[in-house]
Write a protein that holds these residues in place. Structure first.
Motif, mmCIF file in Angstrom:
data_model
loop_
_atom_site.group_PDB
_atom_site.id
_atom_site.type_symbol
_atom_site.label_atom_id
_atom_site.label_comp_id
_atom_site.label_asym_id
_atom_site.label_seq_id
_atom_site.Cartn_x
_atom_site.Cartn_y
_atom_site.Cartn_z
ATOM 1 N N ARG A 149 4.197 8.384 -8.542
ATOM 2 C CA ARG A 149 5.346 7.692 -9.125
ATOM 3 C C ARG A 149 6.094 6.890 -8.058
ATOM 4 N N ARG A 150 6.384 7.505 -6.950
ATOM 5 C CA ARG A 150 7.152 6.852 -5.892
ATOM 6 C C ARG A 150 6.402 5.658 -5.310
ATOM 7 N N ILE A 151 5.107 5.825 -5.074
ATOM 8 C CA ILE A 151 4.319 4.773 -4.447
ATOM 9 C C ILE A 151 4.065 3.624 -5.425
ATOM 10 N N LEU A 152 3.814 3.942 -6.691
ATOM 11 C CA LEU A 152 3.568 2.898 -7.685
ATOM 12 C C LEU A 152 4.814 2.045 -7.920
ATOM 13 N N LYS A 153 5.993 2.658 -7.859
ATOM 14 C CA LYS A 153 7.223 1.872 -8.033
ATOM 15 C C LYS A 153 7.373 0.863 -6.902
ATOM 16 N N ARG A 154 7.036 1.265 -5.675
ATOM 17 C CA ARG A 154 7.084 0.312 -4.561
ATOM 18 C C ARG A 154 6.044 -0.788 -4.747
ATOM 19 N N PHE A 155 4.888 -0.430 -5.279
ATOM 20 C CA PHE A 155 3.823 -1.401 -5.540
ATOM 21 C C PHE A 155 4.300 -2.452 -6.544
ATOM 22 N N VAL A 156 4.940 -2.000 -7.608
ATOM 23 C CA VAL A 156 5.437 -2.924 -8.636
ATOM 24 C C VAL A 156 6.564 -3.790 -8.090
ATOM 25 N N GLU A 157 7.458 -3.188 -7.317
ATOM 26 C CA GLU A 157 8.589 -3.928 -6.765
ATOM 27 C C GLU A 157 8.121 -5.049 -5.835
ATOM 28 N N ALA A 158 7.024 -4.821 -5.130
ATOM 29 C CA ALA A 158 6.512 -5.829 -4.199
ATOM 30 C C ALA A 158 5.744 -6.942 -4.902
ATOM 31 N N ARG A 159 5.416 -6.743 -6.182
ATOM 32 C CA ARG A 159 4.648 -7.750 -6.933
ATOM 33 C C ARG A 159 5.449 -8.147 -8.172
ATOM 34 N N ARG A 160 6.532 -8.852 -7.937
ATOM 35 C CA ARG A 160 7.492 -9.140 -8.998
ATOM 36 C C ARG A 160 6.981 -10.148 -10.020
ATOM 37 N N HIS A 161 5.897 -10.856 -9.699
ATOM 38 C CA HIS A 161 5.386 -11.859 -10.637
ATOM 39 C C HIS A 161 4.159 -11.370 -11.396
ATOM 40 N N ASP A 162 3.811 -10.088 -11.222
ATOM 41 C CA ASP A 162 2.737 -9.511 -12.023
ATOM 42 C C ASP A 162 3.215 -9.264 -13.447
ATOM 43 N N LEU A 163 2.255 -9.265 -14.356
ATOM 44 C CA LEU A 163 2.499 -8.790 -15.712
ATOM 45 C C LEU A 163 1.888 -7.397 -15.790
ATOM 46 N N VAL A 164 2.713 -6.383 -15.980
ATOM 47 C CA VAL A 164 2.260 -4.999 -15.851
ATOM 48 C C VAL A 164 2.496 -4.231 -17.150
ATOM 49 N N GLY A 165 1.500 -3.454 -17.530
ATOM 50 C CA GLY A 165 1.623 -2.519 -18.635
ATOM 51 C C GLY A 165 1.285 -1.123 -18.149
#
Length: 333
Positions: free
Chosen positions: A116-132
């Motif tokens: 959970r902690r690592i994936l949130k950082r991953f998402v935060e660093a890729r702000r232009h991704d479309l994520v589900g």
């Protein structure tokens, strides 16, 4: 071009009331019979016109603010680097254990909490991704659809360390992840990120369906295998002569993924640092030009209208307080 509109149209029906200051002065009436004999005072004329204008603005701007004017939002096309990613997260009971294979105690993290902690950082660093986000254990569960709403994605990731179930039905989870991609966005780079600490056996009847769906959807597949320390790895041979999927489910799942005919890569992580490094590699691999549409929110103009009305009323109040009471007696003196 962005459009202009009103949230409430009813206050605008009272707009003719803004003309009332032109018909009658807001100042106190005087008892002097006539001021025609007085010399022309240009400053007084300008002040009178200004006060009438302030009265019109005060009423008109108040009604405008009550109508809640706004400038509508717009869809702006942007270009950046990123991808369309579905995070398929294992919610089986073993994810609640640490990488050492025991119940967390003290400052220890479960595999789910670390992910959970690592994936949130991953998402935060890729702000232009479309994520589900989707989850699976006994049955798959759609958590959030593919979108650019980072807040919703982070909230979905926050929920992955809740207590899970025992069974791992990975086939149904993969089917749900693939169904989340829209055919109208086939020009975007697509990837399924499978986060799991084990593997289930896929029914042979479902394998062909999954293969066809992977090729149709045209996605890359990444398997982040959160391996419990000391457990069998993806490439480890089973003990004895038993080559069945039940004896080595991780190895057979890896072989199945390699047979899909789509880009695939597996990452084994036996700790937090290895998990972080694996996601950094995935981050580098999924840096493709991406075109996306950013939805700009509408702009509320009510505050501007009420501020203008307040300024006009402040001038009227100042003029009212500065009035001098005149009378016939005062004039005689």
């Amino acid at each position: 071009m962005s459009g202009f509109g009103f949230e409430h149209i009813e206050p605008l029906f009272l707009a003719p009331l803004a003309l009332l200051p032109l018909l009658r002065s807001v100042l106190r009436g005087a008892t002097i019979p006539s001021l025609l004999a007085a010399p022309v005072d240009g400053l007084s004329i300008v002040a009178g016109i200004l006060l009438k204008f302030c009265g019109v603005v005060a009423i008109g701007a108040s009604l405008l603010g009550a109508a809640s004017p706004y400038v509508a939002g717009a869809d702006v096309e942007r270009f950046s680097e990123g991808a369309q990613i579905v995070m398929l997260i294992d919610r089986s009971g073993s994810m609640n254990e640490t990488f050492a294979g025991r119940t967390p105690s003290g400052d220890e993290e479960s595999k789910a909490a670390a992910a959970r902690r690592i994936l949130k950082r991953f998402v935060e660093a890729r702000r232009h991704d479309l994520v589900g986000v989707a989850a699976f254990s006994t049955a798959p569960m759609l958590v959030t659809p593919i979108s650019d709403h980072i807040g919703a994605t982070e909230a979905a990731i926050d929920a992955i360390d809740r207590p899970g179930l025992d069974y791992t039905n990975i086939a149904r989870g993969l089917a749900m992840a693939l169904s989340m991609f829209k055919t109208s966005q086939a020009d975007l780079s697509r990837a399924v990120l499978l986060i799991s600490d084990g593997a289930g056996v896929i029914d042979p009847k479902l394998r062909d369906d999954l293969k066809a769906e992977f090729r149709k959807t045209n996605v890359s597949l990444y398997w982040l295998f959160l391996r419990t320390q000391g457990s069998r790895g993806i490439s480890d041979q089973p003990a004895g002569d038993d080559e069945s999927p039940q004896a080595a489910p991780e190895r057979h799942l890896d072989l199945f993924f390699k047979s899909l005919g789509v880009p695939y890569q597996a990452f084994e992580a036996e700790g937090v640092e290895a998990t972080e490094e694996a996601l950094k590699q995935i981050d580098r691999l999924e840096r493709h030009p991406v075109r996306y549409v950013e939805k700009l929110p509408r702009t509320d103009l009510s505050a501007w209208a009420f501020t203008l009305a307040l300024a006009a009323m402040a001038l009227l109040l100042a003029a009212k307080l500065a009035e001098v009471r005149l009378s016939v007696v005062d004039n005689a003196r």
